[in-house]
Enzyme design. Structure first.
Site, PDB file in Angstrom:
ATOM      1  N   LYS A  80      13.217 -39.686  74.068  1.00 47.65           N
ATOM      2  CA  LYS A  80      11.780 -40.011  73.931  1.00 47.65           C
ATOM      3  C   LYS A  80      11.850 -41.786  74.155  1.00 47.65           C
ATOM      4  O   LYS A  80      11.134 -42.263  74.737  1.00 47.65           O
ATOM      5  CB  LYS A  80      11.294 -40.091  72.378  1.00 47.65           C
TER       6      LYS A  80
ATOM      7  N   GLU B 275       9.410 -29.275  69.591  1.00 53.73           N
ATOM      8  CA  GLU B 275       9.235 -30.573  70.490  1.00 53.73           C
ATOM      9  C   GLU B 275      10.614 -30.893  70.840  1.00 53.73           C
ATOM     10  O   GLU B 275      10.938 -31.666  71.815  1.00 53.73           O
ATOM     11  CB  GLU B 275       8.634 -31.623  69.549  1.00 53.73           C
TER      12      GLU B 275
ATOM     13  N   ARG C 195      -8.305 -55.800  61.011  1.00 51.38           N
ATOM     14  CA  ARG C 195      -7.751 -56.118  62.256  1.00 51.38           C
ATOM     15  C   ARG C 195      -6.242 -55.821  62.498  1.00 51.38           C
ATOM     16  O   ARG C 195      -5.612 -56.417  63.266  1.00 51.38           O
ATOM     17  CB  ARG C 195      -8.184 -57.537  62.816  1.00 51.38           C
TER      18      ARG C 195
ATOM     19  N   LYS D  64       1.772 -44.134  69.542  1.00 49.51           N
ATOM     20  CA  LYS D  64       0.830 -43.605  69.435  1.00 49.51           C
ATOM     21  C   LYS D  64       0.359 -43.288  68.297  1.00 49.51           C
ATOM     22  O   LYS D  64       1.002 -42.537  67.506  1.00 49.51           O
ATOM     23  CB  LYS D  64       0.907 -42.134  70.717  1.00 49.51           C
TER      24      LYS D  64
ATOM     25  N   ASN E 291       3.993 -34.669  78.013  1.00 48.79           N
ATOM     26  CA  ASN E 291       2.989 -33.789  77.581  1.00 48.79           C
ATOM     27  C   ASN E 291       3.062 -32.385  78.031  1.00 48.79           C
ATOM     28  O   ASN E 291       2.199 -31.651  77.999  1.00 48.79           O
ATOM     29  CB  ASN E 291       1.658 -34.235  78.495  1.00 48.79           C
TER      30      ASN E 291
ATOM     31  N   HIS F 191       1.805 -27.506  65.459  1.00 45.23           N
ATOM     32  CA  HIS F 191       1.882 -28.279  66.515  1.00 45.23           C
ATOM     33  C   HIS F 191       2.883 -27.490  67.456  1.00 45.23           C
ATOM     34  O   HIS F 191       2.759 -27.522  68.524  1.00 45.23           O
ATOM     35  CB  HIS F 191       2.180 -29.700  66.182  1.00 45.23           C
TER      36      HIS F 191
ATOM     37  N   HIS G  47       1.610 -29.338  76.484  1.00 46.19           N
ATOM     38  CA  HIS G  47       0.676 -30.284  75.304  1.00 46.19           C
ATOM     39  C   HIS G  47      -0.791 -29.650  75.925  1.00 46.19           C
ATOM     40  O   HIS G  47      -1.631 -29.793  75.178  1.00 46.19           O
ATOM     41  CB  HIS G  47       0.874 -31.639  75.372  1.00 46.19           C
TER      42      HIS G  47
ATOM     43  N   ARG H  90       6.098 -41.135  81.501  1.00 43.65           N
ATOM     44  CA  ARG H  90       5.884 -40.727  80.216  1.00 43.65           C
ATOM     45  C   ARG H  90       4.888 -39.473  80.073  1.00 43.65           C
ATOM     46  O   ARG H  90       4.973 -38.534  78.953  1.00 43.65           O
ATOM     47  CB  ARG H  90       4.904 -41.963  79.235  1.00 43.65           C
TER      48      ARG H  90
ATOM     49  N   HIS I 238      -2.330 -28.331  72.894  1.00 44.18           N
ATOM     50  CA  HIS I 238      -3.507 -28.835  72.039  1.00 44.18           C
ATOM     51  C   HIS I 238      -4.493 -28.107  71.980  1.00 44.18           C
ATOM     52  O   HIS I 238      -5.447 -27.972  70.825  1.00 44.18           O
ATOM     53  CB  HIS I 238      -3.805 -30.176  72.786  1.00 44.18           C
TER      54      HIS I 238
ATOM     55  N   GLU J  98       2.130 -45.006  79.488  1.00 40.79           N
ATOM     56  CA  GLU J  98       1.821 -43.602  80.281  1.00 40.79           C
ATOM     57  C   GLU J  98       1.065 -43.611  81.423  1.00 40.79           C
ATOM     58  O   GLU J  98      -0.020 -42.906  81.619  1.00 40.79           O
ATOM     59  CB  GLU J  98       1.077 -42.813  79.182  1.00 40.79           C
TER      60      GLU J  98
HETATM   61  N1  LIG Z   1       1.968 -39.708  67.654  1.00 39.12           N
HETATM   62  C1  LIG Z   1       2.633 -38.925  68.371  1.00 39.12           C
HETATM   63  O1  LIG Z   1       3.059 -39.418  69.466  1.00 39.12           O
HETATM   64  C2  LIG Z   1       2.546 -37.488  68.054  1.00 39.12           C
HETATM   65  C3  LIG Z   1       3.452 -36.737  68.803  1.00 39.12           C
HETATM   66  C4  LIG Z   1       3.660 -35.516  68.333  1.00 39.12           C
HETATM   67  C5  LIG Z   1       2.746 -35.015  67.372  1.00 39.12           C
HETATM   68  N2  LIG Z   1       1.948 -35.731  66.653  1.00 39.12           N
HETATM   69  C6  LIG Z   1       1.012 -34.987  65.785  1.00 39.12           C
HETATM   70  O2  LIG Z   1       1.916 -34.763  64.663  1.00 39.12           O
HETATM   71  C7  LIG Z   1       1.200 -34.001  63.895  1.00 39.12           C
HETATM   72  C8  LIG Z   1       2.041 -32.682  63.469  1.00 39.12           C
HETATM   73  O3  LIG Z   1       3.204 -33.113  62.603  1.00 39.12           O
HETATM   74  P1  LIG Z   1       3.845 -32.377  61.742  1.00 39.12           P
HETATM   75  O4  LIG Z   1       4.296 -30.932  62.392  1.00 39.12           O
HETATM   76  O5  LIG Z   1       4.746 -33.103  61.027  1.00 39.12           O
HETATM   77  O6  LIG Z   1       2.624 -31.853  60.673  1.00 39.12           O
HETATM   78  P2  LIG Z   1       2.201 -32.155  59.277  1.00 39.12           P
HETATM   79  O7  LIG Z   1       2.179 -33.756  59.071  1.00 39.12           O
HETATM   80  O8  LIG Z   1       0.978 -31.559  59.114  1.00 39.12           O
HETATM   81  O9  LIG Z   1       3.535 -31.687  58.428  1.00 39.12           O
HETATM   82  C9  LIG Z   1       3.601 -30.288  58.343  1.00 39.12           C
HETATM   83  C10 LIG Z   1       3.728 -29.918  56.937  1.00 39.12           C
HETATM   84  O10 LIG Z   1       4.980 -30.159  56.271  1.00 39.12           O
HETATM   85  C11 LIG Z   1       4.650 -30.587  55.152  1.00 39.12           C
HETATM   86  N3  LIG Z   1       5.754 -31.587  55.050  1.00 39.12           N
HETATM   87  C12 LIG Z   1       6.087 -32.730  55.591  1.00 39.12           C
HETATM   88  N4  LIG Z   1       7.333 -33.231  55.073  1.00 39.12           N
HETATM   89  C13 LIG Z   1       7.592 -32.468  54.311  1.00 39.12           C
HETATM   90  C14 LIG Z   1       9.022 -32.593  53.428  1.00 39.12           C
HETATM   91  N5  LIG Z   1      10.021 -33.351  53.747  1.00 39.12           N
HETATM   92  N6  LIG Z   1       8.930 -31.549  52.587  1.00 39.12           N
HETATM   93  C15 LIG Z   1       8.045 -30.573  52.400  1.00 39.12           C
HETATM   94  N7  LIG Z   1       6.931 -30.441  53.106  1.00 39.12           N
HETATM   95  C16 LIG Z   1       6.637 -31.524  53.909  1.00 39.12           C
HETATM   96  C17 LIG Z   1       3.212 -31.687  55.198  1.00 39.12           C
HETATM   97  O11 LIG Z   1       2.797 -31.951  53.924  1.00 39.12           O
HETATM   98  C18 LIG Z   1       2.607 -30.388  55.978  1.00 39.12           C
HETATM   99  O12 LIG Z   1       1.846 -29.398  55.241  1.00 39.12           O
HETATM  100  C19 LIG Z   1      -0.081 -33.503  64.665  1.00 39.12           C
HETATM  101  O13 LIG Z   1      -1.259 -33.828  64.218  1.00 39.12           O
HETATM  102  C20 LIG Z   1       0.171 -33.926  66.007  1.00 39.12           C
HETATM  103  O14 LIG Z   1      -0.777 -34.254  66.930  1.00 39.12           O
HETATM  104  C21 LIG Z   1       1.860 -37.043  67.168  1.00 39.12           C
END
Ligand SMILES: NC(=O)c1ccc[n+]([C@@H]2O[C@H](COP(=O)([O-])OP(=O)(O)OC[C@H]3O[C@@H](n4cnc5c(N)ncnc54)[C@H](O)[C@@H]3O)[C@@H](O)[C@H]2O)c1
Length: 337
Positions: A210, A168, A104, A126, A228, A245, A231, A224, A235, A220
């Site tokens: 942000k 982003e 929990r 989120k 998007n 992404h 997006h 907020r 997405h 949201e």
């Molecule tokens: N929660 C939210 O508000 C929010 C907002 C935007 C995106 N997201 C989510 O975030 C995700 C995308 O994030 P991302 O682009 O970081 O993807 P990811 O976590 O897949 O990372 C991208 C790649 O970089 C590698 N990596 C990360 N840090 C590294 C480092 N320091 N050195 C070497 N390699 C490294 C990872 O292993 C991966 O292969 C999606 O799932 C998206 O939906 C969430």
């Protein structure tokens, strides 16, 4: 080092990840990371009990949640255990989700190691996982106690992932900050080379945008939704292609801007600026995806309400506008893509 707070979550920009001990409670610490990040930072992660998940968007799902919970039980985690997610958005999203539901809820923090996680994914509370092909379909709002954003970590990040993060950052500038947009244009070379001071400044500015939007509208209900921008289509592309992404969001922003011009909301001059900046940061504006797949995906979008969807249009560089559009109109616009 700069510090900013979002809904009780402390964000440290320019803090070394190695200084994490300053922020950890006196409790069992379990670090969650992915295979890639572990390969680069094994020396650090191995100082703690750890759980390493497979890399990439495909692992942001129920089976990985189950794998983490099994490992937590093996490590004898309890309600006092503190989880640290060290990685990109996939790791921070899934760590935040598991921390919110395991027993929990347990305390947690992040070391955001991708540019995208530092300026967006780790912030704002989120935490979600995908379900089948649907992005972030299951999730919770919950904030980590801290987020460490250390630009040094970005030196090992693949170039394509750096560009994805800029997707982003550009979004934040387009919807809220004309000055940041100009700065991004003028300093793109230094930024793509990861020049530390310039990069930290931009990370700081993007987080500030942000933080402001999220604090004004935590759940949201209004402002907020502007985050998007790009997006809706983004997405759909991300979950049906191998685009990152940020790349998928770049195509989504290009398309949303083009539609804004068609609707008479955005000027051609500003649309040209959008195209220009995406090109400077080597982000895509095209994709090839079956329109049937795209449309059926959009019909299940979380932003849909009844027969309409909240869509983010661009008014000018630095200002966005959310409008409810009938799904039929969105589908017709996609057919014209
Ligand atoms: N929660 C939210 O508000 C929010 C907002 C935007 C995106 N997201 C989510 O975030 C995700 C995308 O994030 P991302 O682009 O970081 O993807 P990811 O976590 O897949 O990372 C991208 C790649 O970089 C590698 N990596 C990360 N840090 C590294 C480092 N320091 N050195 C070497 N390699 C490294 C990872 O292993 C991966 O292969 C999606 O799932 C998206 O939906 C969430």
């Amino acid at each position: 080092m700069r510090k900013i707070e979002i809904e009780g979550s402390k964000i440290y920009v320019g803090e070394s990840y190695q200084n994490i001990t300053k922020y950890l409670p006196d409790a069992q610490i379990i670090m969650i990371s992915d295979m890639n990040v572990y390969t680069h930072y094994k020396h650090f992660i191995d100082k703690y009990d750890n759980i390493i998940i497979p890399t990439g968007e495909k692992s942001k799902n129920w089976s990985t949640v189950a794998l983490i919970v099994e490992e937590l039980l093996k490590l004898k985690a309890d309600r006092n255990t503190f989880l640290v997610g060290m990685g990109g958005g996939v790791v921070t999203d899934i760590t935040g989700f598991v921390a919110s539901v395991f027993m929990r809820g347990v305390r947690f923090g992040f070391i955001a190691s991708s540019l995208l996680a530092q300026v967006d994914a780790s912030l704002g509370g989120k935490n979600g996982i995908n379900f089948h092909t649907f992005k972030n379909m299951i999730g919770v709002f919950n904030t980590p106690e801290f987020v460490i954003c250390d630009a040094e970590l970005l030196k090992t990040l693949p170039k394509r992932e750096v560009q994805s993060g800029f997707g982003e950052i550009i979004k934040h500038a387009l919807i809220k900050d004309h000055e940041l947009f100009v700065y991004l244009k003028e300093n793109y070379k230094l930024l793509l080379e990861l020049e530390n001071r310039t990069l930290e400044f931009v990370i700081w500015k993007a987080i500030g945008i942000k933080a402001l939007v999220v604090s004004n509208d935590w759940l949201e209900k209004g402002e907020r939704k502007q985050l998007n921008f790009g997006h809706t289509l983004g997405h759909a592309i991300e979950n049906n292609s191998d685009y990152t992404h940020g790349e998928a969001v770049a195509v989504g922003m290009y398309w949303a801007s083009k539609w804004s011009v068609e609707k008479g909301i955005l000027s051609e001059t500003d649309f040209a600026e959008v195209q220009h900046i995406l090109k400077l940061y080597r982000l895509p504006i095209n994709f090839s995806l079956d329109k049937y797949i795209l449309t059926s995906y959009l019909l299940k979008d979380k932003k849909k309400h009844g027969s309409a969807i909240d869509f983010v249009f661009l008014k000018e560089i630095g200002a966005a506008q959310v409008m409810s559009v009938p799904m039929e109109e969105l589908v017709r616009a996609i057919e014209r893509l």
